[in-house]
Design an enzyme around this catalytic site. Structure first.
Site, PDB file in Angstrom:
ATOM      1  N   ASP A 150     -12.718  -3.633   0.758  1.00 51.00           N
ATOM      2  CA  ASP A 150     -11.974  -3.326   1.977  1.00 51.00           C
ATOM      3  C   ASP A 150     -11.900  -1.811   2.218  1.00 51.00           C
ATOM      4  O   ASP A 150     -10.833  -1.207   2.114  1.00 51.00           O
ATOM      5  CB  ASP A 150     -10.570  -3.943   1.873  1.00 51.00           C
ATOM      6  CG  ASP A 150      -9.872  -3.992   3.229  1.00 51.00           C
ATOM      7  OD1 ASP A 150     -10.383  -3.384   4.186  1.00 51.00           O
ATOM      8  OD2 ASP A 150      -8.810  -4.634   3.322  1.00 51.00           O
ATOM      9  N   HIS A 168     -10.161  -3.163   7.067  1.00 47.10           N
ATOM     10  CA  HIS A 168      -9.309  -3.870   8.027  1.00 47.10           C
ATOM     11  C   HIS A 168      -8.504  -2.917   8.898  1.00 47.10           C
ATOM     12  O   HIS A 168      -8.019  -3.309   9.957  1.00 47.10           O
ATOM     13  CB  HIS A 168      -8.419  -4.925   7.342  1.00 47.10           C
ATOM     14  CG  HIS A 168      -7.176  -4.411   6.676  1.00 47.10           C
ATOM     15  ND1 HIS A 168      -7.100  -4.113   5.335  1.00 47.10           N
ATOM     16  CD2 HIS A 168      -5.944  -4.146   7.177  1.00 47.10           C
ATOM     17  CE1 HIS A 168      -5.879  -3.707   5.039  1.00 47.10           C
ATOM     18  NE2 HIS A 168      -5.155  -3.711   6.133  1.00 47.10           N
ATOM     19  N   SER A 206      -1.433   0.035   3.678  1.00 48.35           N
ATOM     20  CA  SER A 206      -2.867  -0.234   3.760  1.00 48.35           C
ATOM     21  C   SER A 206      -3.619   1.080   3.899  1.00 48.35           C
ATOM     22  O   SER A 206      -3.262   1.913   4.717  1.00 48.35           O
ATOM     23  CB  SER A 206      -3.179  -1.102   4.978  1.00 48.35           C
ATOM     24  OG  SER A 206      -2.960  -2.446   4.675  1.00 48.35           O
TER      25      SER A 206
END
Lengths: 718, 718
Positions: B220, B83, B653
């Site tokens: 991810d 992402h 992230s």
């Protein structure tokens, strides 16, 4: 000495294994429980204490009150689910006295009010009547004739038995279709009264959202009491009646049960389909259930949309939405379970092995060689006809006005026949109930919604392929544009009909065909046009049942030979025993569910908005940690619900969950979502059912309800 | 002898307790980690291997690529989230080559394609510049003047530092507002390329449904590579560039980590608010977050409705809906967490204790006696103004056309100022980015939706009470019926404007105020009318920030005295270390979540419908149990995601999750729902963050992607 210790350890290990790891499948008929070695699993009482035809036993404490309930005091006090008593509580409520919202409490026996429409049946005895029933089957009968003959014989036996036993109720249950039949005789009590019902915010906490779900926090219990005439005989409600004294009532285990404890249950489970073949499973998975999920979902969304604009309309639709979504969620659970367990493929593999076994012996091959193929052929027909039959069926079931018209029309036809020849709904013993159902449906009837549903299902009918036309629908369309024709028909029919008036509707139920004809009502005319089609559908289905019953009887024979074991019949609303353990499970990767929930979870889930509202008093008791004697010693809170791997299905609602000493530890009320699969197969991985913990029942009754005298009546206080 | 054993057991017990039960809160600035005794918790390497100003250390392997990433090979290979790379992958995709759908693989370095718009910053050094920054604060400055002076000084230091260090990027970070400021210098790489990106069905498996959720099954991750000029200096993309050789890269722990293992993480967490008072928490809980949840929810439902009719419109709204629902779900999680943990009430209790401590000493009372009251007063004002300010703010943020008009109008004003005096968005270094944002917004602009949103927010503005009128809105309504006037204005404005044409919009960004006036565009006129209101809002907010900064600085002083401990500053996008353990949790009564998910769960969740679709090849590998070296020895499947109690927030992230030896065991990408509360407080009960397990990264890369050479480059194959 060392060896001795090793030996003992081995014994302990083996005992442990036999106690905890053996599969615990089965809804056992009472006649079969002697085959179970329940003592080795954890039962501490004698089997005779559960069932003993010569003396007192637990089964006399279990009552069928629609679902299941049990006697918990010598004065006929019955403990069952809140949702089982719901209809009676609603019927007793008025705008001023809303017992659903506020709960109901009779401070003494004089304040107990009738639980309208509710009866209690206690199993008194049973007897195998297979021979008698099957005596009517003749060699050259067609399948339809065979099915009809058996049904008629069953009705005859019931009638004869009830005549011989005044005040009792009889029932012949089909155990293995086409094979074994059992006659049950019941004590039948007709004066039940409400004693204590908690408010909806406890008894229905979580509502539809939590329905079929674990972890659960619903106090799904209520107390009723059975009354009889002063001479002890069953009677209708009368103020002169006195409490019924059951032969047996349950002892309360106020300490509840713990994880991995042995438990068993007595109750009246509804229907299971475990002996069906892979063809049935595939049909359910691929065709029938997806159709129903779609059709119910469509109806729910229409009803919700209609309700958005008008609270009154929303209230009218409430219980129907509840019913449809209950089934829909159940089917969705089943579809998930079928997929996860790959049940159809597994059954196909079992059938492959069975086929090989059959093929190995010449005689066996001659007798059983083509059973599976013949079942398969029937399911091919069923599949081919499925959409037509489903649409046809739901025309009558989903559209209120067609349901009214059809029932009235059919009543006129059936009432001309002898009682035993009639469709069951029109037999004397059932006719009042049939009229009551019409009345209830009309009470929540809303014309605009009914029109939309009628249009949708007729459009689906109009779009069926040529070979599956429904003449009555073709008559409406008359070769024109279906939508226009159907719209026109609906507008006119709803404007003209008088069957939406309660007086007219109920009066019509006893009119002759001629008088009905004179009414000239559009929905009666439609019923007349549909009647031959439904008659044909019924004959097709009876023929199929006849053929399948014969094949399934053979299949069970050969499966017994192959697997060298006995089978127990599918659930059929007769008294059954199931056993297992309080046990959690893994519903998904990386998730584990504990088998005991607590009051902490009630507080956690409470949002203040229905169905997650909680009375302030519960909050206050929680804050004050006023848990009385009902706190779980490790969880340090009041247990609310318990989970176990027992084998249950619909109808087990309200069933007593009993510990090894036969004492009450919970009241069964639901299954976990994945356990909807129980109808097809029991699985140690997913089959989990849910009870309200007896500690929550007692805590709410004492601390929230302040009803100490009920605890005394149940001997919880000495 | 017996005593010795007891003693050893005690030691073992104490060691165990100190290892596993101590709170593990904190996003520690690198300058503070020497205060932590990480070795006693499970760190096996020297602290100097994490940060060492005189030599090589792990922080040189950590890059800020928008969020966080890390170098995993000597040739500049970067491992980060799917992402995080998403935007660049989308930008490189065409209808024919859909890299989001099918994934992307460069079979050799010549096939690596530019990751447009992506840069990498590596922290090189840092220095405390609090004295220099605060030197501009004069005694009699107003709060607004003070805030402005500090901001200007920070910009000056950045400019000066970047001039002295060509090719580097500088940033002054406010650590404790009004108290400590740190200058960071970064290596700034501008040529990043895509290397291997799994398909959406792996990298985004579960999509919005699983976002903020555990158990998670999302792969991810993605690989990029950093390039520099042949001489090693940072450069824009050029085919002549060569791979960047980082000072340090991470070693891969291909065996992953296990439950209760010690782990730590380096990364760039965004914003936390842990030092704020109960007044702030109450404001967030009661006013701001509920407003935003409602407003975003309304916008989402409008966009979904618009998209139902037209797939093209649905696609335009996709990323905006994603963004809004991401925030909405985060806020809903926070609201739940605040309620469950009773955080506001707890902070009030802490403040009560602090007040008592302050009151006990005369001098302390004189200095700190009224801090909490003064903070409270400011929040009273904020509450009183809240609805007005929120509506005003969202007029500009939610309506695309107003956002365009206002940005163009403000650009003309700001571009006339000296670079350092400008609003940050219009400074030379940021202006291209600001224009790019306009362009991206226009690409997904859809007029009918924008009109509906404009109408709704203007209606809310028109309904504000008298004391909170917005003159520009009153000008539109002119005392008439608000709905009519607003409808009329909108129809006319959208018909007349030209700012919805890309060329016009971008050209306008560099036009003078005079030229803009000549355009006579309705949205530029509206911007002009709104401008003074927004200027006033900005001044109010700056004054508040100035006042609060001063008060919070004092509050931290006295809290240090009271609690006798040091505090670490709130997250502010600077490099931080956090540590903890792989650990599950109880999200609700009777539910436990394991800290490791597996491929079994991917299969289980797969429905075949986005976002729960899975490539057939994954199914085939799963069926064949082709798990390679990446099978979890107990779970007998490939681990997919891991969960831990480390302290993270947005910006973390892509952060590397490292074991005690500093080896890579996972890539952080999300938090569990309840852990959205991290922004206010860390909680051992609920603070859990989520990484994709390195074993899944390696398994997918090797077995699904067939990219053995990347595993070789990372030294996973020797």
């Amino acid at each position: 000495m060392k060896n001795m210790i090793g030996f003992f350890l081995l014994i302990i290990l083996l005992t442990f294994l036999s106690h905890s790891l053996l599969p615990e499948e089965g809804m056992w008929p009472i006649s079969e429980i002697h085959k179970l070695d329940l003592q080795s699993k954890g039962l501490e009482i004698d089997l005779k204490e559960i069932y003993n035809p010569e003396g007192l036993s637990l089964i006399y404490a279990v009552v069928n009150v629609g679902a299941t309930g049990s006697f918990v005091s010598p004065d006929g006090l019955i403990l069952t689910n809140h949702h089982v008593a719901y209809g009676s509580v609603q019927a007793a409520s008025t705008k001023e006295k809303d017992y659903i919202k506020h709960g109901f409490l009779a401070r003494d026996r004089s304040e107990e009010i009738p639980a309208k429409g509710r009866t209690a049946r206690i199993t008194e005895s049973y007897r195998d009547v297979s021979k008698e029933v099957l005596s009517v089957v003749k060699k050259r009968m067609s399948f339809v004739e065979r099915t009809k003959a058996i049904e008629k014989k069953m009705k005859e036996i019931v009638k004869k038995t009830e005549q011989k036993n005044p005040g009792k109720r009889a029932e012949v249950a089909e155990m293995f279709p086409g094979k074994t039949y059992v006659l049950f005789i019941f004590t039948f009590l007709r004066d039940l009264r409400l004693v204590y019902v908690p408010p909806r915010s406890i008894g229905e906490f979580g509502g539809d959202v939590d329905n079929w779900m674990w972890p659960r926090h619903t106090g799904d219990f209520s107390f009723m009491r059975a009354y009889v005439a002063p001479d002890g005989s069953p009677a209708e409600y009368s103020p002169k009646n006195v409490p019924f004294h059951p032969k047996k009532y349950l002892k309360i285990a106020s300490g509840g049960a713990n994880e991995e404890d042995f438990v068993f249950m007595l109750g009246y489970p509804g229907r299971t389909y475990r002996h069906r073949t892979s063809h049935y499973l595939a049909f359910e998975e691929e065709i029938r259930m997806p159709f129903v999920v779609d059709w119910y979902g469509w109806q729910i969304s229409v009803m919700q949309k209609m309700g958005e604009k008008d609270r009154g309309v929303a209230l009218k639709h409430l219980s129907r939405i509840k019913g449809l979504s209950n089934t829909m969620k159940n089917y969705q659970g089943k579809l998930t379970g079928l997929k996860r367990l790959q049940l159809t493929a597994k059954r196909q593999e079992e059938e492959k092995a069975l086929r090989e076994f059959i093929g190995k012996d010449k005689e066996r091959k001659a007798k059983y060689g083509d059973i599976l193929e013949r079942v398969g052929k029937i399911y091919e027909q069923i599949r081919e006809q499925a959409e037509y039959e489903l649409v046809l069926d739901y025309i009558r079931r989903s559209v209120n006005m067609i349901y009214f018209g059809y029932t009235v029309y059919e009543a006129a036809v059936e009432l001309q026949k002898d009682d035993l020849e009639r469709e069951s709904a029109y037999m004397e013993r059932n006719f009042p109930q049939t009229k009551r159902r019409l009345e209830l449906t009309l009470r929540n009837y809303y014309e605009p919604t009914d029109k939309m549903i009628m249009k949708e299902i007729l459009m689906r009918a109009a779009n069926l392929p040529q070979k599956h036309r429904i003449p009555a629908v073709d008559d409406i369309v008359k070769g024109g544009k279906p939508e226009e024709a159907i719209d026109g028909f609906i507008e006119k029919a709803y404007a003209e009909t008088e069957l939406d008036e309660l007086g007219v509707l109920i009066d019509s139920m006893t009119k002759s065909s001629q008088k009905l004809k004179e009414m000239n009502d559009p929905f009666l005319k439609l019923a007349k046009a549909l009647y031959p089609t439904y008659q044909k559908l019924k004959e097709t289905q009876e023929a199929r049942k006849g053929a399948l019953d014969e094949l399934y009887a053979l299949l069970i024979d050969v499966k017994k030979q192959f697997l060298k074991k006995d089978f127990i019949p599918d659930a059929n609303r007769t008294l059954r025993l199931t056993f297992g353990r309080i046990r959690g499970y893994d519903p998904a990767d990386a998730v584990y569910y504990n088998p005991i929930t607590t009051l902490d979870g009630v507080i956690e889930k409470t949002t203040g908005v229905e169905p997650f509202d909680t009375p302030q008093k519960i909050f206050d008791l929680y804050k004050a940690k006023d848990f009385g004697r009902f706190m779980h010693p490790e969880l340090k809170s009041v247990p609310v619900c318990i989970l176990y791997n027992m084998d249950t299905t619909g109808g087990n609602s309200g069933s007593p969950v009993l510990n090894g000493r036969g004492e009450l530890v919970g009241i069964n009320f639901d299954r976990a979502w994945e356990a909807t699969i129980n109808d097809y197969a029991w699985s140690e991985k997913y089959s989990r059912s849910i009870a309200v913990d007896i500690r929550y029942v007692l805590w709410v009754t004492q601390k929230y309800g302040g009803v100490d005298f009920l605890l005394k009546e149940m001997n919880v206080f000495k």
